[in-house]
Each structure stands twice: as structure tokens, then as C-alpha cells.
Design a protein around this motif. Structure first.
Motif, mmCIF file in Angstrom:
data_model
loop_
_atom_site.group_PDB
_atom_site.id
_atom_site.type_symbol
_atom_site.label_atom_id
_atom_site.label_comp_id
_atom_site.label_asym_id
_atom_site.label_seq_id
_atom_site.Cartn_x
_atom_site.Cartn_y
_atom_site.Cartn_z
ATOM 1 N N CYS A 324 0.638 -1.367 -0.085
ATOM 2 C CA CYS A 324 -0.089 -0.007 -0.093
ATOM 3 C C CYS A 324 0.930 1.362 -0.044
ATOM 4 C CB CYS A 324 -0.994 -0.187 1.271
ATOM 5 S SG CYS A 324 -1.984 1.389 1.459
ATOM 6 N N LEU A 325 1.843 1.299 0.919
ATOM 7 C CA LEU A 325 2.749 2.699 1.074
ATOM 8 C C LEU A 325 3.659 2.671 -0.204
ATOM 9 C CD1 LEU A 325 3.758 2.037 4.871
ATOM 10 C CD2 LEU A 325 2.380 3.850 3.853
ATOM 11 N N LEU A 326 3.882 1.654 -0.835
ATOM 12 C CA LEU A 326 4.694 1.903 -2.211
ATOM 13 C C LEU A 326 3.930 2.098 -3.139
ATOM 14 C CD1 LEU A 326 7.158 -1.375 -1.945
ATOM 15 C CD2 LEU A 326 7.838 1.012 -1.745
ATOM 16 N N ALA A 327 2.670 1.831 -3.148
ATOM 17 C CA ALA A 327 1.629 2.135 -4.193
ATOM 18 C C ALA A 327 1.477 3.532 -4.167
ATOM 19 C CB ALA A 327 0.158 1.110 -4.044
ATOM 20 N N ILE A 328 1.220 4.127 -2.972
ATOM 21 C CA ILE A 328 1.006 5.703 -2.923
ATOM 22 C C ILE A 328 2.135 6.272 -3.355
ATOM 23 C CG2 ILE A 328 1.102 7.426 -0.959
ATOM 24 C CD1 ILE A 328 -0.710 5.586 0.720
ATOM 25 N N ALA A 329 3.431 5.733 -3.133
ATOM 26 C CA ALA A 329 4.571 6.589 -3.774
ATOM 27 C C ALA A 329 4.669 6.367 -5.320
ATOM 28 C CB ALA A 329 5.885 5.936 -3.295
ATOM 29 N N TYR A 330 4.166 5.404 -5.814
ATOM 30 C CA TYR A 330 3.954 5.355 -7.357
ATOM 31 C C TYR A 330 2.689 5.947 -8.001
ATOM 32 C CZ TYR A 330 3.786 2.345 -11.578
ATOM 33 O OH TYR A 330 3.989 1.884 -12.869
ATOM 34 N N ALA A 331 1.742 6.203 -7.231
ATOM 35 C CA ALA A 331 0.722 6.778 -7.771
ATOM 36 C C ALA A 331 1.042 8.589 -7.735
ATOM 37 C CB ALA A 331 -0.526 6.574 -7.063
ATOM 38 N N PRO A 332 1.315 8.903 -9.096
ATOM 39 C CA PRO A 332 1.396 10.455 -9.173
ATOM 40 C C PRO A 332 0.410 11.245 -8.614
ATOM 41 C CG PRO A 332 1.093 9.542 -11.273
ATOM 42 C CD PRO A 332 1.073 8.408 -10.341
ATOM 43 N N THR A 333 0.831 12.392 -7.908
ATOM 44 C CA THR A 333 -0.047 13.371 -7.272
ATOM 45 C C THR A 333 0.822 14.613 -6.987
ATOM 46 O OG1 THR A 333 -1.840 13.680 -5.580
ATOM 47 C CG2 THR A 333 0.248 12.457 -4.810
ATOM 48 N N ARG A 334 0.190 15.869 -7.260
ATOM 49 C CA ARG A 334 0.735 17.010 -6.835
ATOM 50 C C ARG A 334 0.450 17.445 -5.315
ATOM 51 N NH1 ARG A 334 -1.060 18.140 -12.154
ATOM 52 N NH2 ARG A 334 0.496 18.661 -13.563
ATOM 53 N N VAL A 335 -0.529 16.577 -4.831
ATOM 54 C CA VAL A 335 -1.056 17.096 -3.527
ATOM 55 C C VAL A 335 0.117 16.803 -2.301
ATOM 56 C CG1 VAL A 335 -2.945 16.910 -1.912
ATOM 57 C CG2 VAL A 335 -3.365 16.780 -4.136
ATOM 58 N N PRO A 336 0.515 17.727 -1.707
ATOM 59 C CA PRO A 336 1.350 17.439 -0.479
ATOM 60 C C PRO A 336 0.704 16.913 0.592
ATOM 61 C CG PRO A 336 1.015 19.828 -0.610
ATOM 62 C CD PRO A 336 0.181 19.400 -1.737
ATOM 63 N N MET A 337 1.245 15.591 1.011
ATOM 64 C CA MET A 337 0.670 14.859 2.125
ATOM 65 C C MET A 337 1.851 14.502 3.179
ATOM 66 S SD MET A 337 0.582 10.977 0.187
ATOM 67 C CE MET A 337 0.807 11.500 -1.395
ATOM 68 N N GLU A 338 1.173 14.047 4.342
ATOM 69 C CA GLU A 338 1.775 13.226 5.247
ATOM 70 C C GLU A 338 1.164 11.752 5.398
ATOM 71 O OE1 GLU A 338 1.607 14.794 9.251
ATOM 72 O OE2 GLU A 338 -0.708 15.010 9.205
ATOM 73 N N LEU A 339 1.950 10.942 5.888
ATOM 74 C CA LEU A 339 1.744 9.476 5.937
ATOM 75 C C LEU A 339 1.504 9.131 7.326
ATOM 76 C CD1 LEU A 339 3.286 7.751 2.851
ATOM 77 C CD2 LEU A 339 0.819 8.612 3.022
ATOM 78 N N ILE A 340 0.289 8.750 8.087
ATOM 79 C CA ILE A 340 0.259 8.106 9.405
ATOM 80 C C ILE A 340 0.093 6.576 9.308
ATOM 81 C CG2 ILE A 340 -0.755 8.550 11.511
ATOM 82 C CD1 ILE A 340 -1.319 11.273 10.607
ATOM 83 N N VAL A 341 0.907 5.684 9.785
ATOM 84 C CA VAL A 341 0.567 4.403 9.865
ATOM 85 C C VAL A 341 0.048 4.036 11.238
ATOM 86 C CG1 VAL A 341 1.298 2.074 9.526
ATOM 87 C CG2 VAL A 341 1.973 3.660 8.017
ATOM 88 N N VAL A 342 -0.979 3.462 11.615
ATOM 89 C CA VAL A 342 -1.399 2.760 12.821
ATOM 90 C C VAL A 342 -1.264 1.383 12.867
ATOM 91 C CG1 VAL A 342 -3.025 2.951 14.471
ATOM 92 C CG2 VAL A 342 -2.909 4.833 12.830
ATOM 93 N N ASP A 343 -0.113 0.926 13.706
ATOM 94 C CA ASP A 343 0.050 -0.267 13.916
ATOM 95 C C ASP A 343 -0.778 -1.083 15.028
ATOM 96 O OD1 ASP A 343 0.878 -3.132 14.286
ATOM 97 O OD2 ASP A 343 2.901 -2.545 14.402
ATOM 98 N N ASP A 344 -2.015 -1.471 14.568
ATOM 99 C CA ASP A 344 -2.952 -1.850 15.536
ATOM 100 C C ASP A 344 -2.839 -3.277 16.114
ATOM 101 O OD1 ASP A 344 -5.234 -1.539 17.156
ATOM 102 O OD2 ASP A 344 -6.453 -2.382 15.666
ATOM 103 N N GLY A 345 -1.703 -3.293 16.966
ATOM 104 C CA GLY A 345 -1.410 -4.663 17.828
ATOM 105 C C GLY A 345 -0.776 -5.645 16.845
ATOM 106 N N SER A 346 -0.335 -5.493 15.767
ATOM 107 C CA SER A 346 0.302 -6.449 14.994
ATOM 108 C C SER A 346 1.363 -7.241 15.971
ATOM 109 C CB SER A 346 0.984 -5.731 13.774
ATOM 110 O OG SER A 346 0.119 -4.918 12.921
ATOM 111 N N THR A 347 1.203 -8.567 15.397
ATOM 112 C CA THR A 347 2.242 -9.499 16.064
ATOM 113 C C THR A 347 3.185 -10.205 15.061
ATOM 114 O OG1 THR A 347 0.754 -11.337 15.588
ATOM 115 C CG2 THR A 347 0.330 -10.190 17.650
ATOM 116 N N ASP A 348 3.262 -9.475 13.903
ATOM 117 C CA ASP A 348 4.000 -10.291 12.963
ATOM 118 C C ASP A 348 5.380 -9.325 12.522
ATOM 119 O OD1 ASP A 348 2.961 -7.940 11.707
ATOM 120 O OD2 ASP A 348 2.503 -8.922 9.687
ATOM 121 N N GLY A 349 5.556 -8.147 13.349
ATOM 122 C CA GLY A 349 6.807 -7.369 13.421
ATOM 123 C C GLY A 349 6.638 -6.339 12.309
ATOM 124 N N THR A 350 5.017 -5.858 12.217
ATOM 125 C CA THR A 350 5.075 -4.932 11.017
ATOM 126 C C THR A 350 5.765 -3.642 11.498
ATOM 127 O OG1 THR A 350 2.858 -5.623 10.372
ATOM 128 C CG2 THR A 350 3.205 -3.212 10.530
#
Length: 953
Positions: A324-350
């Protein structure tokens, strides 16, 4: 061996009825009685289900007529695309053995499965037998039918499937040439392999004809040039992988081409390591099974002054989140953004793997899983931008997704939420906005369909949008309190939020040009019956949502695809079909600007606008612009003729808005036949015969040439007046032309003012820094070329004698290269050609000139110049119908000497320049403002007794 799925595919879930599932297709769309039925879970058995089809009369309880019993055993490519691989289609293709009962207003067609648990009615049943559906049944009957006796069902791989009268010979033409000789079996079914030369991955036109050469059906299909599934290519094929065969290759190519285009313009640099990024995104199907660490950290797009905060909740499935995050980087946009990832109790080392692979995001960490609802709240709490976008971690945004999500907030200030068009990884549509039926059941509109279908790809008001990709102003989120805890930890929180936004008199809109791939159910699954999955909360929260918001549900009747087409457009008072010769190109000609303006005014007055160009052309960005504005733009191959469109959908429209008299004459019979209830409004554009008369006088023709011109003129006059007599109301931009129509028809033709709207600048411009004269116009319109020729021959040489440094700039589209070269050889003449933004013309030069000697109607260039405050010298004909006055808003010249004098005055007298500029601006604000145009269009609708939505001042 076809794999047996453990559950019904997501695209089919709403068709499930206990242990059974199925659908009766709409007769109007399919042309035959067909559908599908299977057990749940689906299974390929030797004993197919039997579908019992009957006709009933709801006005006569108990009255029932058997129609047919059809085995559900046919392969259907559309079902396979949605993931239902077992052969379970049924079709009653004709001829029918049973006589049809007489149709009444209560007649319905019903489809049943007779099971051990009792009869089960299929989704889409009952189906009201309106005249069109009943006519289709009559055509299927063995006797007394003059309708089609065969049809095409579709393409499966390289096999084409269809039907015909049992044992009949038929011919399949391919691209207008002889293709295949076909023979239907005793059941009327037929199929054959397409010729190898037609299997080339390109679009082809297929037409089925009977032995007498009559056309029975036609369609456009893309033929495959190989049949190996994409996942198999990734697993077994060697790199480099054949990316052009990816189901989403169109979107991936659009992203690449957009990056390259912006880089060529020097607007935005290409991302670092674009080739690696492309490879990782294209091969993202392996995200679940083969997640290798990146060689070095990849920098994601981030801004210190973001306009959008993208919040991505994630629970385990690290490879999905990284994709998902790489797809955001790949999708062209001129809109300035910030990315906030919420790791909701992952147990796989996310969290740890993200830290190794990526840079440019902020992380919120929950020690234990709290669910989607709370994860979104935690992420939004860190948001610094004015807009928040909630994005599932199992998504892949496509090119310009943020621009498209934000555009509705700019176009419609009352917008409170926007949502993207969600697409399955196989390229089929997951949803394009949602509606809620009056029983509280949510519905993903368009599910399983074509994401490029014109019906699903224009922006519109909806009941709700999915939180898989949802944009909302931060201040509105905070005012409402975000997702309600009633729907924690997940499910129905987005539908509830949408209704809360609507309760504040804000609008919820789908922005389908914001396209996002959604790998549905990656985190929570799709089985509502699994007690271990939070997906079961869908069933728990449904009655809670229904009880909370039932007062806000719109009356709808039972859910069905047909009803969805009627109810998908919220906030409209009527439906108007606009027919013109081609899609508008507002940067090319003034007529296109006018067409967009008039459609926009109709929308503001509450009308849903469907635009049908008679050339059926899709013109890329021009068509996208219509859809972005909320206009349903039709084009081939989704409709193959104006009459075919009217036959299928003419009954929808209360108003048909026709542009140009040729459009009226060509299509009036089909309109009267298929849209009898529609009022007809005709936009004249200009009186063509008046223009021809003036061209005749300007050319000073004589003898035989004049006689031919007069014959043509009289023919045009006759046809134009005939068209005016065929409609309910004729709109004209010019009061002169309305008076002429009144005289020509002895007052029998109803006419009204057609609005022309321009955006006026604030304040008054200065003459300082401006240089030269300018002329602007489309040279495909003959009066413009004649005006320039007159200017260069009669006026320009004398002006250059007085002012040797003076320059004349010629702007506009459609100029013949040889003529441009000829004009450009004259001293001081600068042929600039087409310009994307006409404001740069009006704002750069000392004055505009319009020495028109022919033409009719309002001159867009004249009103456009008024709105920018640039003084003008006009011929009387150029000023016609505008109420512009000499020495007040413009200067008007009637002879060569007069032209020279008026131009010289504006070139050298700054005081006069400023007076004319200010008066012209005031005139434009009074007569061509948006509010004035809205009032004029509203008056036209009222003249026809049509409803309109009150507009706040």
C-alpha cells in the motif's frame, strides 16, 4: 479441475439467500431470460439446479402462468471474472413454448429454485414487466414475433457464445467482414472459436446475422492473444514479467505516463528508483507470500506543510501494508501529504519491518489490537493537514487519486465527505459509491461491473462511501467526533459517519476518477459467519444502524439493480439528456464553453445531466472533465448509436436539451418514439441561415455563385425553422435572433434567453505594460477567418504606417498552416495559434479587435474580453445582441477610417482606456454573471413547467 470455493465470491454475496444464491438478469439489458443459480458454497455437480420461471399478476393474487424451467449449467465469463468458477448460468433463449398472458400493470416475471427447504426466489426477482420487458418476451416467443431471433452472450477466452432459433444457420461478421458460419444446436445454443487472426488483444466489432442477412446483435469485444492467468505467469514465468498482461495494466501505465508527462513539463521530478518502484507494485500480488526486505530504505512522499493527512490502520499482514505504501509512492499526485501508519497490535513485526524498509511516515503503535474504529481515531489525532484521508492497508491508490478526492470540495462547497471508486484486483468494479435502501440495507453500487462504464464513473451525491478510501475535512471530523463508538471495533462506522455528515446538511460524494485497488477482506476476511472474524460484526451492527437512522432513509422499494439505477443519484429533482455533436472542448471554441456552462446551470438547479455526443467519441481529458463535474458522459462502445441509447434509456428523462438544429432534425423521430414524456429544449447556438446570409453579402457574390448560395441559404432557413417548430422551447443568446424567430414564425415558436456566463476579474485593470492588438477566435468558424482577412487587407497596412512598431497577435484554434504562414509574413503580425488559457490573451494586450462582417449569435470572444476588462473595437455585427454601446462599454467602427480612428484612440488615450475598461466590466457583471445566468436557466425550466431546486444566494 475447477477449484471449489469455500464461500460465495464477494461480488456475489448480496445475491445469497441462505444456502442458495442466484440472480435473474434484467430483461432489458440481456435481451433474453437469463441469470445464474448455485448452492452455497458453490459446487460443480452433475445435476444442475433447475430454475422455474413464471409470470404472475400482482393485481390478481394466485394468477400464475408457467414460462419455462431452465437448468443452471452454463459457463459465463462475467461470473468467472467475479470469482464464481462453477458453470451455473441459465438462459431461456427462445422460442418460448408457452403462450404469454396479456400484460397488465401488475405483471411480473419471477424466478424460483424449488429446494428441500421450500421455494427460494432469486435476487432480481420479481421483475416488473413494463412494455419494454414484455416486448422482449414476445420476441422470444415461437410465433408472431418480428424481433431478434438470435443474439450474442459474450466471449469466454477465444470462444464466442450466443443463441438462435434451434437448428438455424447464422453468420458472425468480424469488423464488418465475413468471419464464421455458425449453426445453433437443438436447444438454440451456439459457440465457436474465433479465427486466430482475430485473437490479437485488440478491440473487434462482432455482429451476428441470420441466413437472410438481418442483423440480430452486435457488440465490441477485446480478444485475448493468450489465455494463461496472470498469477500463473508470475509463479511460473521468467522475469521480466509481461506487465502488459496484468489485469490493472491500464492504471499502471497511467501512473507511469503521468510521471513522465509531469517531468517533461518540469513540474515535478520523477521519484527516485522509479523502475524498482514499478516492479514492486506490479508484482504486488506476491505481497502475502513472499515479502523480502528491501536492499535499502525507500523514501515515501512526505511534506512539512501537508494538505492531506493519509491515515492507514494496519493489523499484521506486513507485506500488504508495504505494498500500500509503495503504491502511494508510485501513484503520481501533486497534493502534499503526510503518511500516518497505525500499527494496531500487530504480532508479525510490522513496525520493525517498516522501520527497515521505508522512510517518510509517522507511526502510531497500539500494544493490543483495538480495531479499525479506534485505529482511525488514533491516527487522525496526529493529523496536521486540513483534510484527512482514511485508507485501508489492503489498497493501492492510482494516478491523481488525491486530486480527484479533493476536487468535489472545490466544485461543491457543501461537500462533507468524498470516496474513491474501489476496484477489485482482477479489474472489476467493487463499488462506485453506496446507497442505503429504505429497509436499511447498504448497497455497493456497480459491484462486479466495468469500472469504466459511463454509469459508474461520474461524480455524484451518494448515501455513503466506504472507509477503505474516504476523505473528510479535519474540522468536520472533529466536530462530529469521528467514527461513533457504537460501531466499534469495525463495520457500519463509515455508513454511520456519512449519515451524520448529511444530518449537518453537508453532502457525501463519490469521486470515481479517484481510483483505488482494494484487496477486499485481507485483514478481516469476507465471511460474516466466521465467529473468529470481526467480519461477523457486519451482522451485529446492521440492526443498530437501521434503528439509528431509519428516519433518514429515502423511500426506495425492494433492492434490485434496476432500482439502483433510479436511486443512485441523490439530490436531484429531474434528469436531462443533453445531445450535441461532440464532447465540449472549452479551450478550443466558445461554443464548448457555453455547453459546459449550460450543463452546469442545469446541475445547480437540481438536474442530473447525461451528455450524449452524436459522434459517440471519448476524448480523454475532455470527457474526464465532464465526469469530474458530475456529468454522465456517454460514449462508444457503451452505446453504439443515439437511437440505441434512447431505446434503452429514453424513458428516464423529463427533459432533452438539443444543441444545433441538425441534431433536432436527425434524432427527433427516435426521441418521440423512445422518450415520449420528455420536454424538448433547443439551444440554437446561432441562426445558421442568418450567418449564411451575411457571409453571402460579405463575399459580394453575383451570378450563378450567388444563386447557388441563395439556394443553400433557403434550404438552411427551411430546416432551421422546421427544427424550431418541433421543440417545446428554443433558447438563443441573442435578442436580435429571438425577435427574428418571432417574426418568422408569427409568434408561434416559444423562445427564451440562453444564458452566457463569464467569471469577471476583481477591480479594474491598468493599461500599463500592455502591448499591441489581439484577435481571438476559432478559425474552423469561417466568419473569423474572413474578419482577419479584412483586417489585414484593409486596416492593418494603414495602422502600421502610423505606428511602425505596432504588433497584431492572432490567437485561436483550427488555423490552416499555409494560411498562418501567409499571415505571419506580413510586417508586425504574430500568429500565436491556440492558447490553453485565454485570460493570458486578454491580460497581455492593449486592446482586442473583432472586425466581423459575417456570423450570427453572441460572440464569446467579446463577452470574454469584457470580463477581463480589456477595451475592444468592434464591428456592429460583433456587438450584436449584447446591448453594448459605442463610447460607453466599447468602441464600434463602421468603416475603414472609423476603424483606424477608434484603434488609435485606445492605443494612446489612457483615460479613455480606463473608462471603457470599467464600463465593460460593469456590463459583464450585470448581464453575464453566474447569478444572472442561473436566473435565466431557471426561467426556461419554469416555462416548461419543470421542477427546479432552489439555490441559496
Amino acid at each position: 479441475m475447477v477449484p471449489v470455493p469455500l464461500h460465495l465470491p464477494p461480488a456475489m454475496a448480496h445475491h445469497q439467500r441462505g444456502a442458495w444464491a442466484g440472480q435473474l438478469d434484467d430483461l432489458i439489458c440481456s435481451g433474453v431470460v437469463r441469470g445464474w443459480a448455485c448452492r452455497v458454497p458453490p459446487a460443480d455437480t452433475s445435476a444442475p439446479l433447475q430454475v422455474r420461471l413464471v409470470i404472475e399478476d400482482l393485481l390478481r393474487p394466485g394468477a400464475s402462468w408457467p414460462l419455462a424451467v431452465a437448468p443452471a449449467h452454463l459457463q459465463r465469463d462475467d461470473l468467472e471474472r467475479d470469482g464464481l468458477m462453477v458453470p451455473c448460468g441459465f438462459a431461456v433463449q427462445g422460442p418460448l413454448e408457452q403462450p404469454l398472458p396479456a400484460r397488465t400493470s401488475g405483471s411480473v416475471l419471477r424466478a424460483w429454485l424449488d429446494t428441500a427447504d421450500g421455494p427460494v426466489e432469486l435476487s432480481g426477482s420479481p421483475q416488473r414487466l413494463n412494455p419494454e420487458r414484455y416486448r422482449r418476451l414476445e420476441q422470444l416467443q415461437r410465433s408472431g414475433s418480428h424481433g431478434p431471433t438470435g443474439g450474442l452472450l459474450g466471449l469466454e477466452g477465444s470462444q464466442v457464445y450466443g443463441w438462435g432459433e434451434p437448428g438455424s444457420d447464422l453468420h458472425l461478421r468480424i469488423d464488418g467482414r465475413p468471419g464464421l458460419q455458425l449453426h445453433s444446436d437443438p436447444r438454440g445454443q451456439l459457440h465457436a472459436a474465433l479465427p486466430a487472426e482475430s485473437c490479437d488483444g485488440r478491440p473487434h466489432h462482432l455482429e451476428l446475422r441470420n441466413s437472410r442477412g438481418q442483423s440480430l446483435d452486435e457488440r465490441i469485444v477485446f480478444t485475448p492473444f493468450q489465455l494463461t492467468p496472470w498469477p500463473a505467469l508470475l509463479e511460473h514465468g521468467p522475469p521480466p514479467f509481461p506487465d502488459h498482461l496484468h489485469p490493472l495494466v491500464v492504471e499502471q501505465h497511467r501512473s507511469l505516463s503521468t510521471w513522465l508527462h509531469w517531468a517533461d513539463l518540469g513540474e515535478i521530478p520523477l521519484p527516485n528508483d522509479l523502475p524498482q518502484l514499478h516492479r514492486l507494485v506490479v508484482q504486488g500480488d506476491r505481497a502475502e507470500t513472499n515479502v523480502e526486505p528491501l536492499d535499502r530504505p525507500f523514501q515515501l512522499p512526505c511534506s512539512d506543510s501537508p494538505r492531506v493527512s493519509v491515515v492507514i490502520p494496519a493489523h499484521n499482514h506486513y507485506g500488504v501494508t508495504r505494498r500500500c505504501l509503495l503504491a502511494i509512492a508510485y501513484a503520481p499526485t501533486r497534493v502534499p501529504m503526510e503518511l500516518i501508519v497505525v500499527d494496531d497490535g500487530s504480532t508479525d513485526g510490522t513496525a520493525e519491518q517498516l522501520a527497515h524498509d521505508l522512510r517518510g511516515y509517522r507511526l502510531v503503535r497500539h500494544d493490543t489490537a483495538q480495531g479499525f474504529n479506534q485505529a482511525c481515531h488514533s491516527g487522525v489525532a496526529l493529523a496536521q493537514a486540513p483534510f484527512v484521508v482514511l485508507l485501508n492497508n489492503d489498497t493501492e491508490p492510482c494516478a491523481r487519486w488525491l486530486e480527484e478526492l479533493l476536487t468535489p470540495f472545490e466544485l461543491w462547497p457543501k461537500t462533507g465527505i468524498t470516496g474513491a471508486q474501489l476496484v477489485f484486483p482482477n479489474g472489476r468494479l467493487q463499488e462506485s459509491g453506496g446507497l442505503v435502501w429504505d429497509n436499511g440495507q447498504p448497497w455497493n453500487y456497480g459491484r462486479g461491473g466495468n469500472p469504466y462504464d459511463p454509469r459508474v464513473i461520474y461524480s455524484r451525491q451518494v448515501d455513503y462511501v466506504s472507509a477503505a478510501c474516504l476523505a473528510i475535512p479535519l474540522e468536520l471530523w472533529q466536530a462530529i467526533g469521528g467514527f461513533s463508538t457504537e460501531f466499534a471495533p469495525a463495520y457500519f462506522e463509515d455508513t454511520d459517519l456519512a449519515f451524520a455528515v448529511r444530518a449537518r446538511h453537508r453532502e457525501v460524494r463519490c469521486a470515481p476518477l479517484a481510483r483505488v485497488i482494494h484487496h477486499e477482506g485481507t485483514t478481516c476476511g469476507i465471511d460474516t459467519g466466521n465467529p473468529e472474524s470481526s467480519k461477523r460484526l457486519q451482522l451485529v451492527h446492521a440492526p443498530r444502524f437501521r434503528q439509528k437512522w431509519q428516519h433518514a432513509f429515502t423511500p426506495s422499494g425492494p433492492p434490485s439493480r434496476e432500482a439502483a439505477e433510479r436511486h443512485k443519484d441523490r439530490g436531484v429533482v429531474g434528469r436531462v439528456l443533453v445531445i450535441d455533436h461532440a464532447p465540449p472542448r472549452p479551450d478550443r471554441d466558445a461554443g464548448s464553453h457555453a455547453a459546459l456552462t449550460e450543463m452546469g446551470l442545469l446541475q445547480e438547479l437540481g438536474w442530473k445531466v447525461t451528455f450524449l455526443p452524436t459522434n459517440l467519441a471519448w476524448l480523454g481529458g475532455y470527457t474526464d472533465a465532464l465526469q469530474r463535474r458530475g456529468i454522465e458522459a456517454m460514449y462508444a462502445p457503451f452505446t453504439l448509436s443515439v437511437e440505441a441509447f434512447l431505446q434503452q434509456r429514453g424513458h428516464e428523462f423529463q427533459l432533452i436539451y438539443l444543441v444545433r438544429y441538425v441534431t433536432v432534425l436527425t434524432h427527433i423521430q427516435a426521441i418521440r418514439k423512445h422518450a415520449p414524456r420528455a420536454q424538448l429544449m433547443f439551444c440554437l447556438a446561432d441562426l445558421h441561415y442568418l450567418r449564411e446570409l451575411r457571409q453571402l453579402h460579405a463575399a459580394a457574390l453575383s451570378g450563378e455563385a450567388r444563386a447557388r448560395a441563395m439556394t443553400s441559404l433557403n434550404h438552411t432557413r427551411k430546416e432551421e425553422l422546421e427544427a424550431i417548430g418541433m421543440v417545446d422551447l428554443t433558447l438563443s443568446y441573442s435578442s436580435v435572433e429571438r425577435d427574428l424567430i418571432d417574426a418568422e414564425t408569427l409568434g408561434r415558436a416559444a423562445t427564451a434567453a440562453c444564458p452566457w456566463v463569464v467569471d469577471c476579474i476583481e477591480g479594474t485593470p491598468s493599461p500599463q505594460g500592455r502591448q499591441g492588438l489581439a484577435f481571438l477566435g476559432s478559425y474552423a468558424h469561417p466568419p473569423n477567418g474572413d474578419a482577419v482577412a479584412f483586417l489585414l487587407e484593409e486596416i492593418w497596412p494603414h495602422l502600421r504606417q502610423h505606428s511602425p512598431q505596432l504588433e497584431l497577435h492572432l490567437y485561436g484554434s483550427g488555423l490552416d498552416p499555409e494560411l498562418a504562414e501567409t499571415w505571419g509574413r506580413q510586417p508586425g503580425v504574430r500568429v500565436q495559434g491556440w492558447v490553453a488559457n485565454t485570460a493570458t490573451v486578454y491580460d497581455s494586450h492593449r486592446l482586442m479587435v473583432a472586425p466581423l462582417r459575417a456570423g450570427a449569435g453572441l460572440k464569446g470572444k467579446v463577452v470574454g474580453a469584457l470580463a477581463r476588462g480589456i477595451p475592444q473595437v468592434l464591428s456592429p455585427l460583433a456587438a450584436e445582441g449584447t446591448n453594448l454601446r459605442h463610447e460607453r462599454e466599447v468602441l464600434i467602427a463602421t468603416s475603414v477610417d472609423d476603424w483606424l480612428e477608434q484603434i488609435e484612440r485606445l492605443l494612446h488615450d489612457d483615460t479613455l482606456w480606463q473608462q471603457i475598461s470599467a464600463a465593460g466590466l460593469a456590463h459583464a457583471r450585470k448581464h453575464y454573471s453566474h447569478s444572472h445566468g442561473l436566473m435565466q436557466m431557471g426561467q426556461a425550466l419554469k416555462r416548461l413547467g419543470l421542477p427546479l431546486q432552489e439555490v441559496s444566494p
